[in-house]
Write a protein that holds these residues in place. Structure first.
Motif, PDB file in Angstrom:
ATOM      1  N   GLU A 190      32.471  50.585  83.624  1.00 48.76           N
ATOM      2  CA  GLU A 190      31.787  49.910  84.717  1.00 48.76           C
ATOM      3  C   GLU A 190      30.408  49.471  84.274  1.00 48.76           C
ATOM      4  OE1 GLU A 190      31.672  52.113  88.343  1.00 48.76           O
ATOM      5  OE2 GLU A 190      33.778  52.676  88.206  1.00 48.76           O
ATOM      6  N   LEU A 191      29.941  48.414  84.892  1.00 49.96           N
ATOM      7  CA  LEU A 191      28.588  47.932  84.627  1.00 49.96           C
ATOM      8  C   LEU A 191      27.628  48.540  85.646  1.00 49.96           C
ATOM      9  CD1 LEU A 191      29.256  44.125  83.999  1.00 49.96           C
ATOM     10  CD2 LEU A 191      28.894  45.915  82.295  1.00 49.96           C
ATOM     11  N   VAL A 192      26.479  49.006  85.171  1.00 46.31           N
ATOM     12  CA  VAL A 192      25.388  49.437  86.036  1.00 46.31           C
ATOM     13  C   VAL A 192      24.380  48.301  85.959  1.00 46.31           C
ATOM     14  CG1 VAL A 192      23.621  51.187  86.454  1.00 46.31           C
ATOM     15  CG2 VAL A 192      25.851  51.856  85.502  1.00 46.31           C
ATOM     16  N   GLU A 193      24.418  47.415  86.955  1.00 49.38           N
ATOM     17  CA  GLU A 193      23.709  46.145  86.851  1.00 49.38           C
ATOM     18  C   GLU A 193      22.310  46.183  87.447  1.00 49.38           C
ATOM     19  OE1 GLU A 193      27.113  42.844  86.678  1.00 49.38           O
ATOM     20  OE2 GLU A 193      27.078  43.967  88.570  1.00 49.38           O
TER      21      GLU A 193
ATOM     22  N   LYS B 178      31.926  42.810  71.563  1.00 53.01           N
ATOM     23  CA  LYS B 178      32.836  41.846  72.185  1.00 53.01           C
ATOM     24  C   LYS B 178      33.270  42.338  73.565  1.00 53.01           C
ATOM     25  CE  LYS B 178      37.115  39.343  70.994  1.00 53.01           C
ATOM     26  NZ  LYS B 178      37.996  39.634  72.122  1.00 53.01           N
ATOM     27  N   MET B 179      33.633  43.616  73.656  1.00 47.34           N
ATOM     28  CA  MET B 179      34.081  44.188  74.920  1.00 47.34           C
ATOM     29  C   MET B 179      32.944  44.174  75.954  1.00 47.34           C
ATOM     30  SD  MET B 179      35.735  47.939  75.682  1.00 47.34           S
ATOM     31  CE  MET B 179      34.270  48.786  75.153  1.00 47.34           C
ATOM     32  N   TYR B 180      31.726  44.548  75.549  1.00 46.92           N
ATOM     33  CA  TYR B 180      30.591  44.559  76.476  1.00 46.92           C
ATOM     34  C   TYR B 180      30.241  43.144  76.939  1.00 46.92           C
ATOM     35  CZ  TYR B 180      29.666  49.508  75.421  1.00 46.92           C
ATOM     36  OH  TYR B 180      29.743  50.875  75.284  1.00 46.92           O
TER      37      TYR B 180
ATOM     38  N   PRO C 294      14.297  33.020  82.155  1.00 45.01           N
ATOM     39  CA  PRO C 294      14.624  33.898  83.284  1.00 45.01           C
ATOM     40  C   PRO C 294      15.400  35.122  82.807  1.00 45.01           C
ATOM     41  CG  PRO C 294      16.063  31.987  83.288  1.00 45.01           C
ATOM     42  CD  PRO C 294      15.074  31.782  82.188  1.00 45.01           C
ATOM     43  N   GLY C 295      15.438  36.131  83.652  1.00 45.66           N
ATOM     44  CA  GLY C 295      16.232  37.315  83.344  1.00 45.66           C
ATOM     45  C   GLY C 295      17.704  37.046  83.606  1.00 45.66           C
ATOM     46  N   ILE C 296      18.513  38.031  83.271  1.00 49.72           N
ATOM     47  CA  ILE C 296      19.931  37.950  83.614  1.00 49.72           C
ATOM     48  C   ILE C 296      20.312  39.200  84.400  1.00 49.72           C
ATOM     49  CG2 ILE C 296      20.559  36.501  81.642  1.00 49.72           C
ATOM     50  CD1 ILE C 296      21.929  39.001  80.432  1.00 49.72           C
ATOM     51  N   TRP C 297      21.378  39.104  85.165  1.00 43.80           N
ATOM     52  CA  TRP C 297      21.906  40.225  85.915  1.00 43.80           C
ATOM     53  C   TRP C 297      22.963  40.872  85.035  1.00 43.80           C
ATOM     54  CZ3 TRP C 297      20.019  42.736  89.782  1.00 43.80           C
ATOM     55  CH2 TRP C 297      20.817  43.605  90.522  1.00 43.80           C
ATOM     56  N   GLY C 298      22.700  42.116  84.627  1.00 37.18           N
ATOM     57  CA  GLY C 298      23.646  42.765  83.736  1.00 37.18           C
ATOM     58  C   GLY C 298      23.342  44.239  83.561  1.00 37.18           C
ATOM     59  N   ASP C 299      24.083  44.863  82.690  1.00 44.75           N
ATOM     60  CA  ASP C 299      23.918  46.285  82.382  1.00 44.75           C
ATOM     61  C   ASP C 299      22.986  46.387  81.175  1.00 44.75           C
ATOM     62  OD1 ASP C 299      24.302  48.915  81.245  1.00 44.75           O
ATOM     63  OD2 ASP C 299      26.158  49.078  82.407  1.00 44.75           O
ATOM     64  N   LYS C 300      21.746  46.793  81.447  1.00 41.54           N
ATOM     65  CA  LYS C 300      20.721  46.822  80.396  1.00 41.54           C
ATOM     66  C   LYS C 300      21.131  47.719  79.229  1.00 41.54           C
ATOM     67  CE  LYS C 300      15.849  47.424  79.516  1.00 41.54           C
ATOM     68  NZ  LYS C 300      14.521  47.572  80.088  1.00 41.54           N
TER      69      LYS C 300
END
Length: 162
Positions: A2-5, A126-128, A41-47
């Motif tokens: 899971e992503l912790v965004e 690649k998976m991330y 700009p930033g991105i929305w993602g799992d740091k």
């Protein structure tokens, strides 16, 4: 997985990863050039996962770039507002026919005592990237170096002004 965004500043993350790897960079006399477009700009993602992508790519570049070589880390937005994270080096490179092996789990192209590893770095990257709805593109040439592009879709770009 899971992503912790959260909001991720890619330029800051690049500098953080370079700081983490600074000892290895200095010991090999590698020149690391970082470039991020001003006002990106930033991105929305799992740091954490994005940091792991960068650390894996930087570690690979350091491992396979001879002393005195160059690694370039670039972050930019393309015309579709997708974010691109690019790591390129002047390392030993990978033969075109070996690229699928390098991207497969436990697939190692360059095996030697000095280049130990599990063969999980690129497949994890690649998976991330894919977990973020993105892609990993790898181009390389033997004796010339390798370029890995992580493409984050435009939906992840946090535009402050529309």
């Amino acid at each position: 997985l899971e992503l912790v965004e959260e909001k991720v500043d890619l330029a800051e993350t690049i500098h953080e990863c370079v700081r983490i790897m600074n000892g290895k960079i200095k010991s090999k006399h590698i020149q690391v050039i970082t470039q991020a477009e001003p006002g990106l700009p930033g991105i929305w993602g799992d740091k954490r996962k994005i940091r792991q992508i960068l650390l894996n790519l930087l570690s690979n570049s350091l491992k396979f770039t001879p002393d005195g070589g160059t690694i370039r880390i670039t972050c930019r937005m393309d015309v579709s507002q997708a974010m691109q994270l690019i790591v390129s080096d002047t390392g030993v490179g990978i033969a075109e026919e070996d690229i699928p092996k390098a991207l497969s789990v436990f697939g190692q192209v360059h095996r030697s005592k000095s280049n130990e590893g599990t063969g999980l770095g690129l497949p994890l990257c690649k998976m991330y990237a894919e977990l973020h709805g993105g892609r990993l593109l790898l181009t390389s040439a033997l004796g010339e170096g390798t370029t890995v592009r992580i493409l984050f879709p435009h939906q992840r770009t946090l535009m402050t002004k529309k």
